[in-house]
Write a protein that holds these residues in place. Structure first.
Motif, PDB file in Angstrom:
ATOM      1  N   GLN A  61      36.263  41.223  42.392  1.00  0.00           N
ATOM      2  CA  GLN A  61      35.075  41.782  41.322  1.00  0.00           C
ATOM      3  C   GLN A  61      35.983  42.394  40.207  1.00  0.00           C
ATOM      4  N   LEU A  62      37.185  42.997  40.534  1.00  0.00           N
ATOM      5  CA  LEU A  62      37.782  43.814  39.339  1.00  0.00           C
ATOM      6  C   LEU A  62      38.408  42.610  38.353  1.00  0.00           C
ATOM      7  N   LYS A  63      38.749  41.582  38.889  1.00  0.00           N
ATOM      8  CA  LYS A  63      39.163  40.407  38.182  1.00  0.00           C
ATOM      9  C   LYS A  63      38.049  39.744  37.267  1.00  0.00           C
ATOM     10  N   LYS A  64      36.908  39.506  37.622  1.00  0.00           N
ATOM     11  CA  LYS A  64      35.803  39.456  36.905  1.00  0.00           C
ATOM     12  C   LYS A  64      35.566  40.492  35.778  1.00  0.00           C
ATOM     13  N   LEU A  65      35.671  41.706  36.104  1.00  0.00           N
ATOM     14  CA  LEU A  65      35.414  42.997  35.116  1.00  0.00           C
ATOM     15  C   LEU A  65      36.491  42.841  34.364  1.00  0.00           C
ATOM     16  N   ASP A  66      37.675  42.674  34.502  1.00  0.00           N
ATOM     17  CA  ASP A  66      39.052  42.539  33.600  1.00  0.00           C
ATOM     18  C   ASP A  66      38.475  41.577  32.605  1.00  0.00           C
TER      19      ASP A  66
END
Length: 277
Positions: A61-66
């Motif tokens: 999820q955080l990879k997508k938000l990064d």
């Protein structure tokens, strides 16, 4: 009227800081909770829970938000550091994970794990602690145990204990009789496995402390016990290491049937009050 949430205090822990920063980035980008959820593939409520610190984000999820916010790997690195750091709110988070677990593996070399403890056994250990409000602490532990038991066969339970747990007189003979009778009873349940590491097994890795592996629908987390608290482990690599350690400890335990026989041997001792000083 729109719902106004109280702001998180980012100084409490890295988890709170991460949740605080995720909300900051989303609002700065002008995204709604729904739009953010669409980016990481979750519902609006999930985003709200993550930003409120009630639910922890995952690396994908955080990879997508990064990528969305142009923050490089910053959010993923913040997640890594949050998982590695001591979390002062670990106890509450662990209870939440236990409530969501599909299976739990316990190892303890000193006491019967809480989920299988009787009321008197719980109280005996609370009375031996430094807690001041004994009734309140006992009630909380009983409630936590009951909440776990109420889930029945929806959560698979593996328990490995050391023979020292059986040999140690906790409370009085009656307390130990009831505790071991209960342990024998639950060991017959199809969703519960109880095995004992006998003294004759010699040295094993469990001497370093208790541990717990909590399996959720999508991942595992671990808990390592220690004096004055423990450590909640969420890093996938370290959780794997803890799982291997649990298996290595379990190799020293006898079978379920042999373990039940050993428990019943101690039970007979406690049935004869004269056998215990």
């Amino acid at each position: 009227m729109p719902i106004v949430r109280d702001p998180l205090e980012p100084k409490i822990s890295l988890w709170h800081f991460l949740a605080f920063y995720l909300r900051f980035l989303r609002e700065k980008a002008g995204l709604s909770l729904t739009q953010c959820g669409q980016i990481i593939g979750v519902a609006r409520s999930t985003v709200s829970n993550i930003e409120a610190g009630r639910q922890r984000p995952q690396e994908d999820q955080l990879k997508k938000l990064d990528a969305k916010y142009g923050t490089g790997r910053l959010l993923q690195l913040m997640l890594w550091f949050a998982r590695m750091a001591h979390d002062p709110d670990w106890g509450r988070q662990l209870i939440k994970y236990e409530e969501e677990a599909v299976s739990i593996k316990w190892y303890h070399g000193q006491v019967v794990p809480l989920a299988l403890q009787t009321d008197d056994y719980i109280r005996a250990y609370v009375e031996a602690s430094t807690h001041k409000d004994l009734d309140a602490v006992t009630a909380r532990r009983i409630a936590r145990r009951d909440a776990y038991l109420e889930r029945g066969n929806s959560v698979r339970t593996w328990v490995v204990i050391d023979e020292a747990v059986l040999a140690r007189l906790v409370g009085d003979c009656r307390t130990m009789r009831e505790q071991l009778e209960h342990l024998v009873k639950v060991s017959h349940l199809p969703h519960v496995s109880v095995r004992v590491i006998p003294f004759t097994s010699g040295a094993h890795m469990g001497v370093d402390g208790s541990l717990k592996i909590v399996s959720l629908e999508d991942r595992d987390i671990a808990y390592s016990g220690a004096q004055n608290g423990g450590r909640l482990i969420e890093s996938p690599g370290e959780v794997r290491e803890m799982s291997i350690m649990f298996d290595s400890i379990g190799v020293k335990a006898t079978s379920e049937d042999a373990s039940r026989d050993l428990i019943e041997q101690y039970l007979e001792r406690y049935r004869d009050d004269r056998a215990v000083a």
